[in-house]
Design a protein around this motif. Structure first.
Motif, PDB file in Angstrom:
ATOM      1  N   PHE A  51       0.843  -0.880  -0.086  1.00  0.00           N
ATOM      2  CA  PHE A  51      -0.024   0.010  -0.104  1.00  0.00           C
ATOM      3  C   PHE A  51       0.447   1.429  -0.076  1.00  0.00           C
ATOM      4  CE2 PHE A  51      -0.081  -1.524   4.363  1.00  0.00           C
ATOM      5  CZ  PHE A  51       1.350  -0.171   5.152  1.00  0.00           C
ATOM      6  N   ARG A  52       0.707   2.500  -0.432  1.00  0.00           N
ATOM      7  CA  ARG A  52       1.082   3.255  -0.394  1.00  0.00           C
ATOM      8  C   ARG A  52      -0.138   4.650  -0.212  1.00  0.00           C
ATOM      9  NH1 ARG A  52       3.064   7.475  -4.399  1.00  0.00           N
ATOM     10  NH2 ARG A  52       4.236   8.339  -3.317  1.00  0.00           N
ATOM     11  N   ILE A  53       0.125   5.789   0.618  1.00  0.00           N
ATOM     12  CA  ILE A  53      -1.246   6.343   0.987  1.00  0.00           C
ATOM     13  C   ILE A  53       0.199   7.334   0.608  1.00  0.00           C
ATOM     14  CG2 ILE A  53      -2.900   7.090   2.817  1.00  0.00           C
ATOM     15  CD1 ILE A  53      -2.993   3.824   3.188  1.00  0.00           C
ATOM     16  N   SER A  54      -0.879   8.535   1.113  1.00  0.00           N
ATOM     17  CA  SER A  54      -0.622  10.263   0.935  1.00  0.00           C
ATOM     18  C   SER A  54      -1.882  11.413   2.595  1.00  0.00           C
ATOM     19  CB  SER A  54      -0.199  11.399  -0.146  1.00  0.00           C
ATOM     20  OG  SER A  54       0.994  10.544  -0.779  1.00  0.00           O
ATOM     21  N   LEU A  55      -1.227  12.076   3.446  1.00  0.00           N
ATOM     22  CA  LEU A  55      -2.326  12.607   4.141  1.00  0.00           C
ATOM     23  C   LEU A  55      -1.377  14.265   3.433  1.00  0.00           C
ATOM     24  CD1 LEU A  55      -2.268  10.692   6.911  1.00  0.00           C
ATOM     25  CD2 LEU A  55      -3.728  10.587   5.488  1.00  0.00           C
TER      26      LEU A  55
END
Length: 158
Positions: A51-55
């Motif tokens: 997974f790869r997520i940006s906030l």
């Protein structure tokens, strides 16, 4: 490195909550503190899946760990036990050594009366991240998770 643990009673059955832990659209909606938005780039919800997520901070005055106003992290699912447990390893995408290192997030679902106790244990939080801030962000996220799944089940908040 720091460790934090936050729990919240959620008035929804474990299978409903478990699905929200593994659905990228749900993750984008709930696993983000107030004052930020989320973008899920990659999300393979299987053991070993990436997974790869940006906030991104809504206010331009907030510095990010990975970019000017963004915290991006990537990792993998280590353990998935349906309706009970999700273990993830992740790390921030950053050039700042103080923010580096692998973190482990363990989410445990336990029956509790007419709902589910959701407990999130963060281990290996970099020293540059305040444990109090991590706990606050986790509480915000759990509140959003509760609102999301309680709305789906039609149960009133705890």
């Amino acid at each position: 490195m720091h460790t934090t643990q936050v729990s919240r009673l959620v008035r929804a059955p474990r299978p409903v909550i478990y699905r929200a832990l593994l659905d990228p659209e749900a993750i984008a909606a709930w696993r983000v503190p107030e004052g930020m938005s989320s973008r899920v780039h990659t999300f393979e919800a299987v053991e070993g899946g990436a997974f790869r997520i940006s906030l991104t901070y809504d206010s331009s005055g907030e510095p990010g760990k990975s970019g000017e106003h963004t915290d991006t992290y990537h990792g993998r699912f280590v353990t998935l036990v349906p309706d009970e447990l999700v273990v993830e390893e992740s790390e921030f995408e950053t050039g700042d050594a103080a923010m580096g290192g692998r973190m482990t997030m363990t989410t445990r679902l336990t029956d509790a009366g007419d709902g589910t106790l959701v407990t999130i244990l963060h281990e290996g939080i970099p020293d540059a991240v305040s444990p109090a801030d991590n706990e606050t962000g986790t509480r915000m996220a759990l509140d959003k998770l509760a609102a999301l799944v309680e709305e789906v089940t039609g149960l009133s908040p705890a």
